[in-house]
Each structure stands twice: as C-alpha cells, then as structure tokens.
Design an enzyme around this catalytic site. Structure first.
Site, mmCIF file in Angstrom:
data_model
loop_
_atom_site.group_PDB
_atom_site.id
_atom_site.type_symbol
_atom_site.label_atom_id
_atom_site.label_comp_id
_atom_site.label_asym_id
_atom_site.label_seq_id
_atom_site.Cartn_x
_atom_site.Cartn_y
_atom_site.Cartn_z
ATOM 1 N N ASP A 112 41.842 42.213 34.044
ATOM 2 C CA ASP A 112 40.680 42.968 34.535
ATOM 3 C C ASP A 112 40.013 42.260 35.719
ATOM 4 O O ASP A 112 38.784 42.150 35.781
ATOM 5 C CB ASP A 112 39.647 43.153 33.417
ATOM 6 C CG ASP A 112 40.238 43.762 32.166
ATOM 7 O OD1 ASP A 112 41.163 44.573 32.283
ATOM 8 O OD2 ASP A 112 39.764 43.429 31.059
ATOM 9 N N ASP A 145 38.530 38.459 34.948
ATOM 10 C CA ASP A 145 37.230 38.908 35.476
ATOM 11 C C ASP A 145 36.840 38.186 36.768
ATOM 12 O O ASP A 145 35.692 37.751 36.934
ATOM 13 C CB ASP A 145 36.132 38.730 34.436
ATOM 14 C CG ASP A 145 36.298 39.634 33.229
ATOM 15 O OD1 ASP A 145 37.310 40.352 33.158
ATOM 16 O OD2 ASP A 145 35.419 39.634 32.364
#
Length: 375
Positions: free
Chosen positions: A221, A194
C-alpha cells in the site's frame, strides 16, 4: 493501514551510499563562497544573496542559517517562506503545521538523491512517553499546510521489519501530505509499507495534490490515503522480498477516497517497474478505514506502462471482504506493458473514450493550476 507481516529487502545501505556520493559530487561541482569558504548552495544562492527576504538556507555542515530542516521550519512563522536545502542527509522528523502556508522547499543541487530527509519510526515503534507512534505518527515528514511545494528532495523512512521482528505495526510513512494545493516536482519517496500518505485534514476536505516526475518505492500500500491526487510522469517501483513463498508481495495503490468526493487518485503517463518476480504485485486494493466505512476508493490509471511485476490476470484484490474492490471506483485506460494485459476483462474495468475526457489533471485540480516550470 493493516499490518502485512513481511520482511523487506534492506534498502538502508543503498540509500546512505547514494546520498553520500551524490552530496560529494554536488558540492565539488560548485565553488565555495568567497566569504569564509563555506559550502555552496549552487544556483539557488546563499545566505549572503537570498532568493527573497523569506528565504532560509539549511546545511547540515553548518554553512546555512540552520543545520536542520526542523529548526528552519520552526523559524518560518506565517506564509510564503522558502527553504533551500544543501546536499546532505537530514535525519530528523519534520512537521509543517497548517499555519505555515505557501511554503517551498528546494533541493539546492537539483538532484533529489543529494538531499534526503529521513527517519526510522514505524507505527509500532514505542514512544518515549509510552504507547506507540501509529501510522500517522510514524511519518518522517508531515505537511498539513496548504500551498506546499517541494522540488528535488528525497523523503524517506528507512525503518526495516528485519531489524525489528518484535514490532507488528510495520507501517512506516516517509511523508504524510494533508494540505490543499500541495505540489511535488522531481521528488523521491522511499520506504516499504505506506511510503506516501496522500491524505487530507478531514473527511469533508478534498485536498488537491500534484506529483510530477516523481519516484515512489515500496511494497505494501505504498501510495495510499484519501487525497484528490494527480500523479503525472511518475515512476512507481515495487521492491523485492525474500521471506515469502507466494504472491502477492504487496500492492502499489490503496486509495481511501471519501464517498462524498467524486475524485480520488489519477495516475497519468506513468511507469510501474518491479524488482520482484513477475506477477508478484497487485496494482491496487481499496482501503475503507474503520473511521469512514462510507469511503468509496477511487483510482484511475491511464496511459501508463506496467511491467510484468503486476499481476495482469487479477490486478486488484480486497483489503476487506466487506468492501470488495468491484464495488469501488477503479478504472484503467490505454495502459501498456505486460502488467497491463487484459486477459480477464471483468478484472480490469476500462474507461470509454468519452469517460477518459474527464480523467485529466484539470478535472481533478479544478481552479488550481500547479506550476509547470520543472520538467
């Protein structure tokens, strides 16, 4: 974002060494100010000769108006302030709230390796008052204000799973951007899970963001959120992992585009490289948050070179089987490289030439034209 129990390769030593060396070179290349022999701010002026009346100078060594970015931001009430950051490492968390609009941050040396804003909170890090930070609270830098611009700055989160095996919430955000008309030129975003949270203030707000000539690094991600964001001429790099016996190691993109938003992420003329073995990363997976089960993640990657680190056979996967990637809005156009090979056409949706005419910066950003002065 859901936790992914993987131990990343440590990058903290590399980051610290590169910052220290870069800062020394930048400071040595510009003569000290005549008054007091204080550290310089290069071509971007000094506290004695400001770019504008709303310019503040930040230097961790004490030669500016403030020694921390957070203190400088606190002094910038209202709109239109510029912060010039001298080379150095700013180990702190910083938040630009919605009232501080049209702010600009400039790295004085014009090399993002020299100016690093970094901290090391993770989603599962205990807070002093109890509880944990959560994904949003882990962000080193948070930008909620509209009209924010940054140039030549590194935003980083150097929290490492290997150092904290007791923590399961391993999301660690380098920057969360929520404001409309946010632009980043020649910036670096370093982290693992992230890293770059390109988001908006609310489901009904379509925050437009523009990233040009930027570098983004991570594993799980590491570019994610619901913003309407354009990434032009950016370099995305996946880090290696030593704890896993099998792929995938992670995912580059995880958009969570609101269903009412016709446009999500556009990657144009980019480059995707990897430190990991071939085919060990997925290009993307859709994020449909529990807070917005009507989301329809959208990602278009066009005219981009993908190295062999991307799994060309199956570049997309599900984050949740309840929301298969095939039902979302993923597409590609005229990509090249081993990671872009179309071996199973059903696994790589392609835009037609006619559809590609609408996959442009202008279409995504509408009546906002970001400054194009930095190349």
């Amino acid at each position: 974002m859901p936790s992914h129990p993987q131990l990343p390769l440590s990058r903290r030593g590399f980051l610290t060494a590169s910052v220290t060396a870069g800062a020394a070179l930048a400071l040595a290349s510009v003569p000290a100010r005549a008054a007091g022999g204080k550290r310089p701010f290069g071509r971007h002026g000094s506290p004695a000769a400001r770019l504008t009346p709303k310019t503040l100078y930040v230097d961790p060594h004490g030669s500016g108006d403030f020694t921390s970015v957070r203190a400088a931001v606190a002094a910038t009430t209202g709109s239109g302030w510029t912060l010039v950051l001298a080379p150095g490492t700013y180990r702190e968390t910083v938040a630009v709230d919605a009232t501080r609009t049209q702010a600009t941050w400039i790295g004085a040396s014009e090399d993002p390796r020299d100016v690093v804003v970094v901290y090391d909170n993770a989603a599962g890090t205990p807070k002093p008052g109890g509880g944990t930070y959560g994904t949003t609270g882990s962000a080193t830098t948070t930008v909620q204000a509209d009209g924010f611009t940054a140039r030549w700055i590194t935003f980083a989160n150097d929290w490492l799973r290997a150092d904290h095996p007791e923590i399961t919430g391993t999301q660690a955000v380098a920057i969360k951007v929520q404001g409309d008309r946010s632009a980043f030129h020649h910036c670096r975003f370093l982290g693992h899970q992230d890293t770059l949270y390109a988001d908006s203030m609310a489901l009904t707000v379509f925050a437009r963001q523009y990233y040009a000539h930027c570098y983004v690094e991570g594993d799980v991600d590491f570019v994610f959120g619901r913003a309407r964001a354009v990434y032009e001429n950016c370099h995305f790099r996946t880090v290696n992992r030593t704890d896993l016996a099998a792929a995938p190691y992670g995912f580059v993109f995880a958009p969570s585009t609101a269903g009412a938003n016709p446009l999500g992420y556009l990657v144009a003329r980019g480059r995707i490289t990897s430190e990991a073995p071939d085919s060990h990363y997925k290009l993307a997976r859709p994020w449909v948050p529990s807070s917005d089960t009507t989301a329809r993640p959208m990602l278009t990657v066009r005219d981009t070179w993908m190295g062999p680190g991307i799994d060309a056979v199956a570049p997309y996967t599900n984050m949740s089987d309840a929301f298969p990637w095939q039902n979302q809005r993923f597409a590609e156009y005229r990509n090249t490289g081993d990671g872009a090979r179309i071996t199973v056409p059903a696994n790589r949706p392609q835009l037609t030439d006619e559809q590609a005419k609408s996959a442009t910066r202008a279409a995504y950003l509408g009546d906002w034209t970001p400054w194009q002065g930095v190349r």
